[in-house]
Design a protein around this motif. Structure first.
Motif, PDB file in Angstrom:
ATOM      1  N   GLN A 268     -24.127  15.514 113.110  1.00 13.51           N
ATOM      2  CA  GLN A 268     -22.802  16.075 113.316  1.00 13.51           C
ATOM      3  C   GLN A 268     -22.730  17.411 112.612  1.00 13.51           C
ATOM      4  O   GLN A 268     -23.604  17.773 111.831  1.00 13.51           O
ATOM      5  N   SER A 269     -21.662  18.125 112.899  1.00 10.51           N
ATOM      6  CA  SER A 269     -21.468  19.381 112.192  1.00 10.51           C
ATOM      7  C   SER A 269     -21.069  19.082 110.743  1.00 10.51           C
ATOM      8  O   SER A 269     -20.528  18.032 110.436  1.00 10.51           O
ATOM      9  N   LYS A 270     -21.356  20.028 109.884  1.00 15.10           N
ATOM     10  CA  LYS A 270     -21.051  19.855 108.465  1.00 15.10           C
ATOM     11  C   LYS A 270     -19.548  19.797 108.234  1.00 15.10           C
ATOM     12  O   LYS A 270     -18.764  20.291 109.031  1.00 15.10           O
ATOM     13  N   ILE A 271     -19.167  19.217 107.130  1.00 16.19           N
ATOM     14  CA  ILE A 271     -17.765  19.182 106.739  1.00 16.19           C
ATOM     15  C   ILE A 271     -17.391  20.577 106.245  1.00 16.19           C
ATOM     16  O   ILE A 271     -18.057  21.128 105.377  1.00 16.19           O
ATOM     17  N   ALA A 272     -16.350  21.138 106.824  1.00 16.52           N
ATOM     18  CA  ALA A 272     -15.877  22.464 106.419  1.00 16.52           C
ATOM     19  C   ALA A 272     -14.573  22.291 105.645  1.00 16.52           C
ATOM     20  O   ALA A 272     -13.502  22.209 106.226  1.00 16.52           O
ATOM     21  N   LEU A 273     -14.678  22.222 104.335  1.00 18.95           N
ATOM     22  CA  LEU A 273     -13.496  21.997 103.502  1.00 18.95           C
ATOM     23  C   LEU A 273     -12.632  23.245 103.389  1.00 18.95           C
ATOM     24  O   LEU A 273     -13.137  24.356 103.262  1.00 18.95           O
ATOM     25  N   GLN A 274     -11.336  23.021 103.427  1.00 20.06           N
ATOM     26  CA  GLN A 274     -10.345  24.067 103.210  1.00 20.06           C
ATOM     27  C   GLN A 274      -9.654  23.779 101.881  1.00 20.06           C
ATOM     28  O   GLN A 274      -9.641  22.640 101.419  1.00 20.06           O
ATOM     29  N   PRO A 275      -9.070  24.781 101.248  1.00 19.21           N
ATOM     30  CA  PRO A 275      -8.461  24.583  99.925  1.00 19.21           C
ATOM     31  C   PRO A 275      -7.438  23.450  99.848  1.00 19.21           C
ATOM     32  O   PRO A 275      -7.334  22.786  98.828  1.00 19.21           O
ATOM     33  N   ASN A 276      -6.678  23.211 100.897  1.00 19.64           N
ATOM     34  CA  ASN A 276      -5.627  22.194 100.860  1.00 19.64           C
ATOM     35  C   ASN A 276      -6.040  20.865 101.487  1.00 19.64           C
ATOM     36  O   ASN A 276      -5.179  20.011 101.729  1.00 19.64           O
ATOM     37  N   ASP A 277      -7.327  20.664 101.781  1.00 26.29           N
ATOM     38  CA  ASP A 277      -7.779  19.432 102.426  1.00 26.29           C
ATOM     39  C   ASP A 277      -7.569  18.209 101.544  1.00 26.29           C
ATOM     40  O   ASP A 277      -7.582  18.292 100.312  1.00 26.29           O
ATOM     41  N   THR A 278      -7.362  17.095 102.206  1.00 27.39           N
ATOM     42  CA  THR A 278      -7.229  15.790 101.557  1.00 27.39           C
ATOM     43  C   THR A 278      -8.192  14.838 102.260  1.00 27.39           C
ATOM     44  O   THR A 278      -8.800  15.192 103.280  1.00 27.39           O
ATOM     45  N   ILE A 279      -8.323  13.636 101.736  1.00 26.45           N
ATOM     46  CA  ILE A 279      -9.139  12.634 102.403  1.00 26.45           C
ATOM     47  C   ILE A 279      -8.636  12.443 103.835  1.00 26.45           C
ATOM     48  O   ILE A 279      -9.414  12.365 104.777  1.00 26.45           O
ATOM     49  N   ARG A 280      -7.314  12.410 104.007  1.00 25.33           N
ATOM     50  CA  ARG A 280      -6.744  12.215 105.335  1.00 25.33           C
ATOM     51  C   ARG A 280      -7.131  13.338 106.288  1.00 25.33           C
ATOM     52  O   ARG A 280      -7.497  13.107 107.428  1.00 25.33           O
ATOM     53  N   SER A 281      -7.058  14.581 105.851  1.00 28.62           N
ATOM     54  CA  SER A 281      -7.387  15.701 106.744  1.00 28.62           C
ATOM     55  C   SER A 281      -8.879  15.741 107.074  1.00 28.62           C
ATOM     56  O   SER A 281      -9.259  16.051 108.199  1.00 28.62           O
ATOM     57  N   VAL A 282      -9.721  15.399 106.106  1.00 26.30           N
ATOM     58  CA  VAL A 282     -11.172  15.336 106.369  1.00 26.30           C
ATOM     59  C   VAL A 282     -11.453  14.228 107.374  1.00 26.30           C
ATOM     60  O   VAL A 282     -12.236  14.411 108.309  1.00 26.30           O
ATOM     61  N   LEU A 283     -10.804  13.078 107.203  1.00 28.51           N
ATOM     62  CA  LEU A 283     -10.964  11.983 108.168  1.00 28.51           C
ATOM     63  C   LEU A 283     -10.496  12.409 109.555  1.00 28.51           C
ATOM     64  O   LEU A 283     -11.150  12.105 110.556  1.00 28.51           O
ATOM     65  N   GLY A 284      -9.394  13.129 109.627  1.00 33.56           N
ATOM     66  CA  GLY A 284      -8.869  13.582 110.912  1.00 33.56           C
ATOM     67  C   GLY A 284      -9.854  14.454 111.669  1.00 33.56           C
ATOM     68  O   GLY A 284      -9.891  14.431 112.904  1.00 33.56           O
ATOM     69  N   GLN A 285     -10.679  15.196 110.960  1.00 37.40           N
ATOM     70  CA  GLN A 285     -11.693  16.047 111.592  1.00 37.40           C
ATOM     71  C   GLN A 285     -12.871  15.241 112.133  1.00 37.40           C
ATOM     72  O   GLN A 285     -13.656  15.751 112.929  1.00 37.40           O
ATOM     73  N   GLN A 286     -13.003  13.992 111.709  1.00 35.83           N
ATOM     74  CA  GLN A 286     -14.163  13.178 112.084  1.00 35.83           C
ATOM     75  C   GLN A 286     -13.840  12.123 113.151  1.00 35.83           C
ATOM     76  O   GLN A 286     -14.689  11.299 113.471  1.00 35.83           O
ATOM     77  N   VAL A 287     -12.638  12.134 113.717  1.00 41.01           N
ATOM     78  CA  VAL A 287     -12.260  11.138 114.723  1.00 41.01           C
ATOM     79  C   VAL A 287     -13.250  11.173 115.887  1.00 41.01           C
ATOM     80  O   VAL A 287     -13.628  12.236 116.379  1.00 41.01           O
ATOM     81  N   GLY A 288     -13.699   9.978 116.288  1.00 41.78           N
ATOM     82  CA  GLY A 288     -14.662   9.847 117.381  1.00 41.78           C
ATOM     83  C   GLY A 288     -16.108   9.860 116.924  1.00 41.78           C
ATOM     84  O   GLY A 288     -17.019   9.673 117.723  1.00 41.78           O
ATOM     85  N   LYS A 289     -16.327  10.066 115.633  1.00 41.95           N
ATOM     86  CA  LYS A 289     -17.684  10.177 115.100  1.00 41.95           C
ATOM     87  C   LYS A 289     -17.992   9.023 114.144  1.00 41.95           C
ATOM     88  O   LYS A 289     -17.083   8.426 113.575  1.00 41.95           O
ATOM     89  N   PRO A 290     -19.265   8.739 113.944  1.00 39.27           N
ATOM     90  CA  PRO A 290     -19.613   7.707 112.959  1.00 39.27           C
ATOM     91  C   PRO A 290     -19.432   8.234 111.536  1.00 39.27           C
ATOM     92  O   PRO A 290     -19.794   9.371 111.239  1.00 39.27           O
ATOM     93  N   VAL A 291     -18.847   7.418 110.681  1.00 41.94           N
ATOM     94  CA  VAL A 291     -18.633   7.787 109.284  1.00 41.94           C
ATOM     95  C   VAL A 291     -18.932   6.580 108.400  1.00 41.94           C
ATOM     96  O   VAL A 291     -18.974   5.443 108.864  1.00 41.94           O
ATOM     97  N   GLU A 292     -19.128   6.855 107.134  1.00 37.25           N
ATOM     98  CA  GLU A 292     -19.197   5.800 106.125  1.00 37.25           C
ATOM     99  C   GLU A 292     -18.137   6.129 105.091  1.00 37.25           C
ATOM    100  O   GLU A 292     -18.056   7.256 104.614  1.00 37.25           O
ATOM    101  N   LEU A 293     -17.296   5.147 104.784  1.00 34.30           N
ATOM    102  CA  LEU A 293     -16.270   5.333 103.771  1.00 34.30           C
ATOM    103  C   LEU A 293     -16.723   4.669 102.489  1.00 34.30           C
ATOM    104  O   LEU A 293     -17.166   3.526 102.504  1.00 34.30           O
ATOM    105  N   ARG A 294     -16.636   5.390 101.398  1.00 37.50           N
ATOM    106  CA  ARG A 294     -16.911   4.826 100.076  1.00 37.50           C
ATOM    107  C   ARG A 294     -15.557   4.534  99.456  1.00 37.50           C
ATOM    108  O   ARG A 294     -14.731   5.432  99.285  1.00 37.50           O
ATOM    109  N   MET A 295     -15.357   3.285  99.149  1.00 40.22           N
ATOM    110  CA  MET A 295     -14.068   2.861  98.637  1.00 40.22           C
ATOM    111  C   MET A 295     -13.998   3.055  97.117  1.00 40.22           C
ATOM    112  O   MET A 295     -15.023   3.097  96.439  1.00 40.22           O
ATOM    113  N   LYS A 296     -12.813   3.131  96.581  1.00 47.19           N
ATOM    114  CA  LYS A 296     -12.627   3.261  95.135  1.00 47.19           C
ATOM    115  C   LYS A 296     -13.186   2.053  94.398  1.00 47.19           C
ATOM    116  O   LYS A 296     -13.595   2.158  93.252  1.00 47.19           O
ATOM    117  N   SER A 297     -13.257   0.911  95.089  1.00 47.04           N
ATOM    118  CA  SER A 297     -13.808  -0.309  94.496  1.00 47.04           C
ATOM    119  C   SER A 297     -15.337  -0.276  94.433  1.00 47.04           C
ATOM    120  O   SER A 297     -15.944  -1.144  93.823  1.00 47.04           O
TER     121      SER A 297
END
Length: 96
Positions: free
Chosen positions: A21-50
């Motif tokens: 996939q394309s690299k994550i392009a972080l913006q100054p105001n990004d959050t976990i939610r906005s980064v996730l929104g950029q990955q819709v339709g793609k495979p991801v792995e989430l690392r939980m706080k636990s």
């Protein structure tokens, strides 16, 4: 034989973008939610706080939940994950 080899090479050249996939392009105001929104339709792995990991195809992101389908090692299952529990989003950006 030559025709088959050319067909396989053509398929691989068309399928190559699907393996990374394309690299994550972080913006100054990004959050976990906005980064996730950029990955819709793609495979991801989430690392939980636990410390737990959960992977799959990212289907949808809402204000409070993330919907994953085709879970890693559990293809026939879906998951709804609370966004506030996510510590990191991991995406594959290149293949071997």
């Amino acid at each position: 034989m030559k025709q088959t080899l050319l067909s396989v090479l053509a398929f691989l050249s068309l399928a190559a973008p699907a393996f990374g996939q394309s690299k994550i392009a972080l913006q100054p105001n990004d959050t976990i939610r906005s980064v996730l929104g950029q990955q819709v339709g793609k495979p991801v792995e989430l690392r939980m706080k636990s410390g737990e990991k959960i992977g799959g195809k990212l289907e949808k992101v809402t204000d409070k939940l993330v919907h994953l389908s085709q879970l890693t090692d559990a293809d026939f299952y879906d998951a709804a994950v609370e966004i506030d529990s996510v510590a990191a989003v991991v995406v594959r950006v290149r293949s071997n």
